[in-house]
Write a protein that holds these residues in place. Structure first.
Motif, mmCIF file in Angstrom:
data_model
loop_
_atom_site.group_PDB
_atom_site.id
_atom_site.type_symbol
_atom_site.label_atom_id
_atom_site.label_comp_id
_atom_site.label_asym_id
_atom_site.label_seq_id
_atom_site.Cartn_x
_atom_site.Cartn_y
_atom_site.Cartn_z
ATOM 1 N N ARG A 1 44.951 -4.022 -32.795
ATOM 2 C CA ARG A 1 46.167 -4.814 -32.599
ATOM 3 C C ARG A 1 45.899 -6.307 -32.784
ATOM 4 O O ARG A 1 46.829 -7.090 -32.990
ATOM 5 C CB ARG A 1 46.746 -4.558 -31.200
ATOM 6 C CG ARG A 1 45.850 -4.967 -30.041
ATOM 7 C CD ARG A 1 46.479 -4.513 -28.724
ATOM 8 N NE ARG A 1 45.723 -4.872 -27.540
ATOM 9 C CZ ARG A 1 44.715 -4.179 -27.036
ATOM 10 N NH1 ARG A 1 44.299 -3.069 -27.656
ATOM 11 N NH2 ARG A 1 44.096 -4.554 -25.930
ATOM 12 N N TRP A 2 44.613 -6.713 -32.706
ATOM 13 C CA TRP A 2 44.256 -8.125 -32.862
ATOM 14 C C TRP A 2 43.538 -8.392 -34.191
ATOM 15 O O TRP A 2 43.009 -9.477 -34.388
ATOM 16 C CB TRP A 2 43.341 -8.563 -31.710
ATOM 17 C CG TRP A 2 43.997 -8.557 -30.359
ATOM 18 C CD1 TRP A 2 45.299 -8.844 -30.088
ATOM 19 C CD2 TRP A 2 43.379 -8.257 -29.105
ATOM 20 N NE1 TRP A 2 45.533 -8.744 -28.734
ATOM 21 C CE2 TRP A 2 44.372 -8.379 -28.105
ATOM 22 C CE3 TRP A 2 42.080 -7.895 -28.728
ATOM 23 C CZ2 TRP A 2 44.113 -8.158 -26.754
ATOM 24 C CZ3 TRP A 2 41.808 -7.677 -27.387
ATOM 25 C CH2 TRP A 2 42.821 -7.806 -26.411
ATOM 26 N N ARG A 3 43.529 -7.432 -35.079
ATOM 27 C CA ARG A 3 42.692 -7.559 -36.274
ATOM 28 C C ARG A 3 43.104 -8.735 -37.154
ATOM 29 O O ARG A 3 42.293 -9.268 -37.919
ATOM 30 C CB ARG A 3 42.700 -6.265 -37.074
ATOM 31 C CG ARG A 3 44.026 -5.900 -37.725
ATOM 32 C CD ARG A 3 43.955 -4.534 -38.419
ATOM 33 N NE ARG A 3 42.762 -4.432 -39.235
ATOM 34 C CZ ARG A 3 42.035 -3.328 -39.390
ATOM 35 N NH1 ARG A 3 42.405 -2.217 -38.766
ATOM 36 N NH2 ARG A 3 40.969 -3.325 -40.164
#
Length: 296
Positions: free
Chosen positions: A23-25
């Protein structure tokens, strides 16, 4: 900084985050330049910070820091980091790592706060708030700062020996004499919870006030004087006296705070002279304050 230190790059952090927290890529990763010696710290987007231990001795502290941060949340009116995620080894990186919320502010080693009376009172309030935490039957354990001063004799002997080559910076004979006085102070049993590492790099400042406190992994029972070291690290008189009065420190506790600040500063000067000049400079400035106002 350490012989067993691992190398951590922004690219490594990107791969770790993308693989374990997709989700933070797409969030940008940026290394933060600070005086820390235990973790490599990276900004993740605008809201988070990634903390990765630099050596095996620090790796075992990751979960402890997460637990301590949860215990401290909401206890004080001053912001402290909130744990968000716990990462696993991967991509060639051998340790667990963590993600915390980002706290805005400037670390106190980057600004002149020596005459900050409001900051002194704020820090005293933070120390009192932390002391309000229940012990839950816990006592001081381990060889670190916050127990018996005598337990540090061997380390101090090494510090004095290593500092002989820095005689243009330090009066080693004078410093040896000071330690001789400090180690004769009465032992104090651990009976309050302390932050454990109130150094300038862990103190966030904004507009002259305390904006937050970082690196809470040392939260534990210890000598009540331990957190008072921040008075010696940060303040000149009369602000240091303002801090002492606001925190309500008695005579022995204040003298022991000078002893713990001395013990910490003595190791910073020589150990980080080349690898971390900001920490070495902190050691020198703290020792200068102690030598100018010795309490033993």
């Amino acid at each position: 900084m350490h012989e067993d230190q691992v190398y951590v790059s922004a690219e490594l952090v990107r791969r770790l985050v993308a693989g374990q927290f997709p989700r933070w890529r797409d969030e940008p990763v940026r290394a933060l330049d600070g005086p820390g010696t235990v973790n490599a710290v990276f900004r993740l987007g605008e809201r988070w910070v990634v903390r990765l231990p630099l050596h095996p001795g620090a790796a075992g502290l990751v979960r402890r820091e997460v637990e301590a941060a949860r215990e401290l949340l909401g206890v004080t009116r001053f912001p402290t980091p909130e744990p968000v995620a716990l990462g696993a080894p991967g991509e060639g990186y051998p340790f667990e790592w963590s993600v915390f919320t980002w706290l805005p502010g400037t670390t106190a080693d980057e600004v002149d706060v020596a005459h900050g009376a409001e900051l002194a009172r704020d820090l005293a309030g933070f120390v009192r708030d932390v002391r309000s935490l229940p012990l839950h039957g816990r006592r001081f354990t381990g060889p670190g700062r916050g127990g018996d001063l005598h337990a540090h004799d061997a380390w101090m002997a090494e510090c004095f020996e290593r500092s002989e080559d820095l005689r243009d910076l330090l009066d080693v004979a004078r410093l040896r004499a000071l330690w001789s006085g400090f180690r004769r102070l009465p032992h104090v049993s651990a009976d309050v919870v302390v932050h454990g590492d109130l150094v300038p790099g862990n103190v966030l400042v904004a507009a002259g006030r305390l904006a937050g406190v970082l690196d809470v992994g040392g939260l534990a029972p210890a000598d009540p004087a331990l957190d008072l070291v921040v008075g010696w690290h940060l303040f000149d008189d009369p602000e240091r006296e303002e801090f002492r009065t606001a925190v309500g420190s008695d005579g022995l506790a204040w003298v022991r705070s000078q002893a713990w600040a001395f013990q910490q500063a003595m190791g910073l000067v020589w150990y980080y002279e080349v690898t971390n000049p900001r920490m070495s400079a902190l050691g020198r400035s703290t020792l200068a304050r102690i030598v100018a106002d010795p309490l033993v």
